[in-house]
Enzyme design. Structure first.
Site, PDB file in Angstrom:
ATOM      1  N   ALA A 190       0.733  -1.123  -0.312  1.00  0.00           N
ATOM      2  CA  ALA A 190       0.248   0.151  -0.174  1.00  0.00           C
ATOM      3  C   ALA A 190       0.881   1.135   0.080  1.00  0.00           C
ATOM      4  O   ALA A 190       2.155   1.294   0.323  1.00  0.00           O
ATOM      5  CB  ALA A 190      -0.920   0.004   1.261  1.00  0.00           C
ATOM      6  N   ASP A 191       0.138   2.209  -0.425  1.00  0.00           N
ATOM      7  CA  ASP A 191       1.098   3.695  -0.329  1.00  0.00           C
ATOM      8  C   ASP A 191      -0.051   4.711  -0.037  1.00  0.00           C
ATOM      9  O   ASP A 191      -1.036   4.706  -0.536  1.00  0.00           O
ATOM     10  CB  ASP A 191       1.581   3.888  -1.964  1.00  0.00           C
ATOM     11  CG  ASP A 191       2.376   5.306  -1.620  1.00  0.00           C
ATOM     12  OD1 ASP A 191       3.299   5.205  -0.943  1.00  0.00           O
ATOM     13  OD2 ASP A 191       2.245   6.373  -2.361  1.00  0.00           O
ATOM     14  N   THR A 192       0.095   5.594   0.898  1.00  0.00           N
ATOM     15  CA  THR A 192      -0.881   6.452   1.403  1.00  0.00           C
ATOM     16  C   THR A 192      -0.004   7.834   1.430  1.00  0.00           C
ATOM     17  O   THR A 192       1.039   8.075   1.579  1.00  0.00           O
ATOM     18  CB  THR A 192      -1.110   6.342   2.950  1.00  0.00           C
ATOM     19  OG1 THR A 192      -1.607   4.862   3.057  1.00  0.00           O
ATOM     20  CG2 THR A 192      -2.033   7.274   3.658  1.00  0.00           C
ATOM     21  N   GLY A 236      -3.540   3.740  -1.923  1.00  0.00           N
ATOM     22  CA  GLY A 236      -3.490   2.750  -3.059  1.00  0.00           C
ATOM     23  C   GLY A 236      -3.114   1.504  -2.585  1.00  0.00           C
ATOM     24  O   GLY A 236      -2.049   1.232  -1.698  1.00  0.00           O
TER      25      GLY A 236
END
Length: 198
Positions: free
Chosen positions: A89-91, A126
């Site tokens: 994930a990427d935040t 994401g």
């Protein structure tokens, strides 16, 4: 996200790898009752948010790079778990379509928080789930968006928060689950999306 995919059946029998050192993401998977290993991603090549049509595409692609790197490394390195499923994930925090990632220093953190003070911004995460089925690598992807309204805070309070050291490993320079919960007037969307900033 479709839930009838074969890869999501009998998860207890699959080797799940979380491609993140984030304690919040570990907490989320643990609360789901999943048994998993953690393999920290190597930093992907520098990714420029402005090169993407939308910020959602940016976080999705960054998460994909993380998932792909860990998935391939797990297949090749005998010291790592042979992953059936890799979750990455990427935040990011977005204000006026400008991506606010982790602050570089105190001045940068102060600048970010002043931008957010008394304003509405949004948090994007994401998520990429990579797996192999019938010798073919497949993936599930989605992007979660949560709007956050900050209260109007006195400059002294912002400075004290920066001086606490809490902002430095968090996108946007704050963590809703920590002292910065005082800054948050309201959220619209998933709380855990914001909590996964760290």
């Amino acid at each position: 996200m479709p839930l009838n995919l074969p890869v999501l059946n009998n998860l207890s029998k699959k080797t799940i790898v979380l491609a993140s050192a984030s304690p919040r993401r570990r907490e989320i998977l643990t609360d789901m009752g999943l048994d998993f290993s953690v393999v920290t991603t190597l930093e992907p090549d520098e990714n420029d948010p402005t090169a993407y049509r939308t910020r959602a595409e940016y976080v999705s692609d960054t998460a994909y790079m993380k998932a792909k790197e860990v998935f391939e490394r797990c297949q090749q390195d005998p010291e790592l778990p042979t992953a059936d499923i890799v979750i990455a994930a990427d935040t990011v925090v977005v204000k006026d379509e400008c991506v606010l990632e982790k602050p570089k220093d105190k001045d940068h953190a102060l600048e970010m928080l002043q931008q957010l003070n008394g304003q509405t911004h949004y948090v994007l995460t994401g998520v990429q789930i990579m797996y192999k089925i019938n010798d073919k690598v497949e993936r599930i992807e989605f992007v979660e968006r949560t709007e956050v309204q900050f209260s109007q805070m006195d400059p002294e309070i912002i400075q004290a928060y920066v001086d606490s050291g809490e902002p430095f490993d968090k996108a946007g320079g704050y963590g809703i689950q920590g002292q910065a919960s005082l800054f948050v007037e309201s959220i619209h969307g998933d709380y855990w999306n914001v909590a996964s900033i760290v």
